[in-house]
Design an enzyme around this catalytic site. Structure first.
Site, PDB file in Angstrom:
ATOM      1  N   TYR A 159       0.839  -1.211   0.000  1.00 47.53           N
ATOM      2  CA  TYR A 159       0.000   0.000   0.000  1.00 47.53           C
ATOM      3  C   TYR A 159       0.874   1.262   0.000  1.00 47.53           C
ATOM      4  O   TYR A 159       0.642   2.189  -0.787  1.00 47.53           O
ATOM      5  CB  TYR A 159      -0.900  -0.043   1.237  1.00 47.53           C
ATOM      6  CG  TYR A 159      -1.874   1.089   1.368  1.00 47.53           C
ATOM      7  CD1 TYR A 159      -3.020   1.144   0.572  1.00 47.53           C
ATOM      8  CD2 TYR A 159      -1.681   2.115   2.297  1.00 47.53           C
ATOM      9  CE1 TYR A 159      -3.937   2.183   0.702  1.00 47.53           C
ATOM     10  CE2 TYR A 159      -2.583   3.145   2.436  1.00 47.53           C
ATOM     11  CZ  TYR A 159      -3.711   3.180   1.641  1.00 47.53           C
ATOM     12  OH  TYR A 159      -4.620   4.211   1.775  1.00 47.53           O
ATOM     13  N   LYS A 163       1.084   4.169  -2.878  1.00 51.73           N
ATOM     14  CA  LYS A 163       0.749   5.576  -2.615  1.00 51.73           C
ATOM     15  C   LYS A 163       1.956   6.496  -2.850  1.00 51.73           C
ATOM     16  O   LYS A 163       1.793   7.629  -3.307  1.00 51.73           O
ATOM     17  CB  LYS A 163       0.211   5.733  -1.184  1.00 51.73           C
ATOM     18  CG  LYS A 163      -1.120   5.014  -0.947  1.00 51.73           C
ATOM     19  CD  LYS A 163      -2.219   5.530  -1.877  1.00 51.73           C
ATOM     20  CE  LYS A 163      -3.597   4.983  -1.527  1.00 51.73           C
ATOM     21  NZ  LYS A 163      -4.662   5.494  -2.397  1.00 51.73           N
TER      22      LYS A 163
HETATM   23  P1  NAP Z   1     -13.363   2.438   1.096  1.00 46.90           P
HETATM   24  O1  NAP Z   1     -14.409   2.892   2.035  1.00 46.90           O
HETATM   25  O2  NAP Z   1     -12.890   1.044   1.168  1.00 46.90           O
HETATM   26  O3  NAP Z   1     -13.809   2.803  -0.396  1.00 46.90           O
HETATM   27  C1  NAP Z   1     -12.988   2.437  -1.469  1.00 46.90           C
HETATM   28  C2  NAP Z   1     -13.695   2.753  -2.747  1.00 46.90           C
HETATM   29  O4  NAP Z   1     -12.835   2.344  -3.811  1.00 46.90           O
HETATM   30  C3  NAP Z   1     -15.000   2.011  -2.888  1.00 46.90           C
HETATM   31  O5  NAP Z   1     -15.958   2.898  -3.417  1.00 46.90           O
HETATM   32  C4  NAP Z   1     -14.667   0.918  -3.890  1.00 46.90           C
HETATM   33  O6  NAP Z   1     -15.749   0.629  -4.775  1.00 46.90           O
HETATM   34  C5  NAP Z   1     -13.607   1.584  -4.739  1.00 46.90           C
HETATM   35  N1  NAP Z   1     -12.814   0.637  -5.488  1.00 46.90           N
HETATM   36  C6  NAP Z   1     -12.003  -0.352  -5.027  1.00 46.90           C
HETATM   37  N2  NAP Z   1     -11.455  -1.029  -6.042  1.00 46.90           N
HETATM   38  C7  NAP Z   1     -11.917  -0.455  -7.198  1.00 46.90           C
HETATM   39  C8  NAP Z   1     -11.719  -0.706  -8.574  1.00 46.90           C
HETATM   40  N3  NAP Z   1     -10.915  -1.692  -9.014  1.00 46.90           N
HETATM   41  N4  NAP Z   1     -12.375   0.076  -9.481  1.00 46.90           N
HETATM   42  C9  NAP Z   1     -13.208   1.073  -9.060  1.00 46.90           C
HETATM   43  N5  NAP Z   1     -13.427   1.352  -7.766  1.00 46.90           N
HETATM   44  C10 NAP Z   1     -12.801   0.590  -6.840  1.00 46.90           C
HETATM   45  O7  NAP Z   1     -12.036   3.326   1.263  1.00 46.90           O
HETATM   46  P2  NAP Z   1     -11.808   4.837   1.730  1.00 46.90           P
HETATM   47  O8  NAP Z   1     -11.280   4.784   3.101  1.00 46.90           O
HETATM   48  O9  NAP Z   1     -12.964   5.700   1.398  1.00 46.90           O
HETATM   49  O10 NAP Z   1     -10.568   5.185   0.777  1.00 46.90           O
HETATM   50  C11 NAP Z   1     -10.643   6.040  -0.345  1.00 46.90           C
HETATM   51  C12 NAP Z   1      -9.231   6.419  -0.756  1.00 46.90           C
HETATM   52  O11 NAP Z   1      -8.584   7.087   0.323  1.00 46.90           O
HETATM   53  C13 NAP Z   1      -8.353   5.203  -1.087  1.00 46.90           C
HETATM   54  O12 NAP Z   1      -7.497   5.519  -2.166  1.00 46.90           O
HETATM   55  C14 NAP Z   1      -7.538   5.020   0.173  1.00 46.90           C
HETATM   56  O13 NAP Z   1      -6.328   4.382  -0.083  1.00 46.90           O
HETATM   57  C15 NAP Z   1      -7.352   6.466   0.606  1.00 46.90           C
HETATM   58  N6  NAP Z   1      -7.019   6.627   2.025  1.00 46.90           N
HETATM   59  C16 NAP Z   1      -7.894   6.222   2.990  1.00 46.90           C
HETATM   60  C17 NAP Z   1      -7.537   6.399   4.324  1.00 46.90           C
HETATM   61  C18 NAP Z   1      -8.436   5.996   5.463  1.00 46.90           C
HETATM   62  O14 NAP Z   1      -7.987   6.090   6.622  1.00 46.90           O
HETATM   63  N7  NAP Z   1      -9.669   5.596   5.228  1.00 46.90           N
HETATM   64  C19 NAP Z   1      -6.295   6.966   4.645  1.00 46.90           C
HETATM   65  C20 NAP Z   1      -5.444   7.354   3.620  1.00 46.90           C
HETATM   66  C21 NAP Z   1      -5.817   7.188   2.309  1.00 46.90           C
HETATM   67  P3  NAP Z   1     -16.864  -0.462  -4.459  1.00 46.90           P
HETATM   68  O15 NAP Z   1     -17.614   0.041  -3.271  1.00 46.90           O
HETATM   69  O16 NAP Z   1     -17.678  -0.469  -5.696  1.00 46.90           O
HETATM   70  O17 NAP Z   1     -16.100  -1.738  -4.171  1.00 46.90           O
END
Ligand code: NAP
Length: 251
Positions: A159, A163
């Site tokens: 990961y 990133k």
């Molecule tokens: P999440 O709740 O798991 O949501 C992830 C989203 O990505 C979902 O809508 C999922 O779609 C979509 N997705 C996954 N694989 C995909 C693919 N192959 N094609 C199209 N869509 C896909 O995650 P989140 O926490 O909101 O994270 C969003 C972003 O922020 C990510 O890039 C993550 O790495 C980053 N981030 C998150 C955090 C944190 O603490 N949460 C921290 C740093 C960075 P489906 O629902 O359709 O599966």
């Protein structure tokens, strides 16, 4: 309505941070393509409900299924949006996954999955969207990285590498297309309350919290505010940057 007349594509907008970004952009008058992938049952319903909320509030939105790892699906998604709305002004590379494990136990599959979604996905979406932005000599590319990509993290070699790749990719895109009035920036969140983080053991959450100066986890809306700013005209002279939004993490 700061983003009136603009068209955006937010990947992975069915829930979490992507959903908050889609709602925020729509609230500022932007048309929003809500991307989702139908890997798990229920994901289509989630993205449909995001679209319904936006429409209910008087905005314009469409749900588009595409696996961002797949070149043909991304190409077709971009063509559909341009076919309906004529352009894409704002791309938010948000979709991302984790497959955590210590390096010695990390399978090649977990490594490849994470790189394919987080890094290749951002590459494909940016590549296919860029043509429309170059044509109109303006655009905003905002990619959601992570503080793991800045400082590294135990159990997240895949990961963190993906990133860090997104950050280097963003900086390079910013250099390539700056002369076309297109900006590219990365947003690096810390710990944000979403499905991605809800399953972490309490002990780990407690440890993370002790490193956060503001002593709270972030909300998806915190990230959405920053993305909306970067998407606006107010951020026209910011490009090639990584902006951390982590409540002040110190290790
Ligand atoms: P999440 O709740 O798991 O949501 C992830 C989203 O990505 C979902 O809508 C999922 O779609 C979509 N997705 C996954 N694989 C995909 C693919 N192959 N094609 C199209 N869509 C896909 O995650 P989140 O926490 O909101 O994270 C969003 C972003 O922020 C990510 O890039 C993550 O790495 C980053 N981030 C998150 C955090 C944190 O603490 N949460 C921290 C740093 C960075 P489906 O629902 O359709 O599966």
């Amino acid at each position: 309505m700061e983003l009136e007349g603009k068209v955006s594509l937010v990947t992975g907008a069915s829930r979490g941070i992507g959903k908050a970004i889609a709602l925020k952009l729509a609230g500022l008058g932007c048309k929003v393509a809500v991307n989702y992938v139908a890997i798990e049952a229920g994901n289509k319903a989630d993205s449909d409900s995001v679209v319904q909320v936006i429409k209910h509030q008087g905005g314009e939105a469409m749900a588009i299924e595409a696996d961002i790892r797949n070149s043909e699906e991304v190409r077709s998604m971009v063509e559909q949006i341009i076919g309906v709305w004529g352009k894409i002004d704002i791309l938010v590379n948000n979709a991302g996954i984790t497959r955590d494990n210590l390096l010695l136990r990390m399978s090649e599959e977990a490594w490849d999955d994470v790189i394919a979604t987080n890094l290749r996905g951002a590459y494909l979406c940016t590549k296919f969207t860029l043509r429309s932005m170059i044509r109109q000599k303006s655009g905003r590319i905002i990619s959601i990285a992570s503080i793991a990509g800045v400082m590294g993290n135990v159990g997240q070699t895949n990961y963190a590498a993906s990133k860090a790749g997104v950050i280097a990719f963003t900086k390079s895109v910013a250099r390539e297309v700056g002369s076309r009035n297109i900006t590219a920036n990365a947003v690096a969140p810390g710990f944000i309350k979403t499905k991605m983080t809800e399953g972490l053991p309490d002990e780990i959450k407690k440890n993370i919290l002790s490193m956060v100066s503001l002593r709270r986890f972030g909300e998806p809306e915190d990230v959405a505010e920053l993305v909306a700013f970067l998407a606006s005209d107010k951020a026209g002279y910011i490009t090639g940057q990584v902006i951390c939004i982590d409540g002040g993490v110190s290790m």
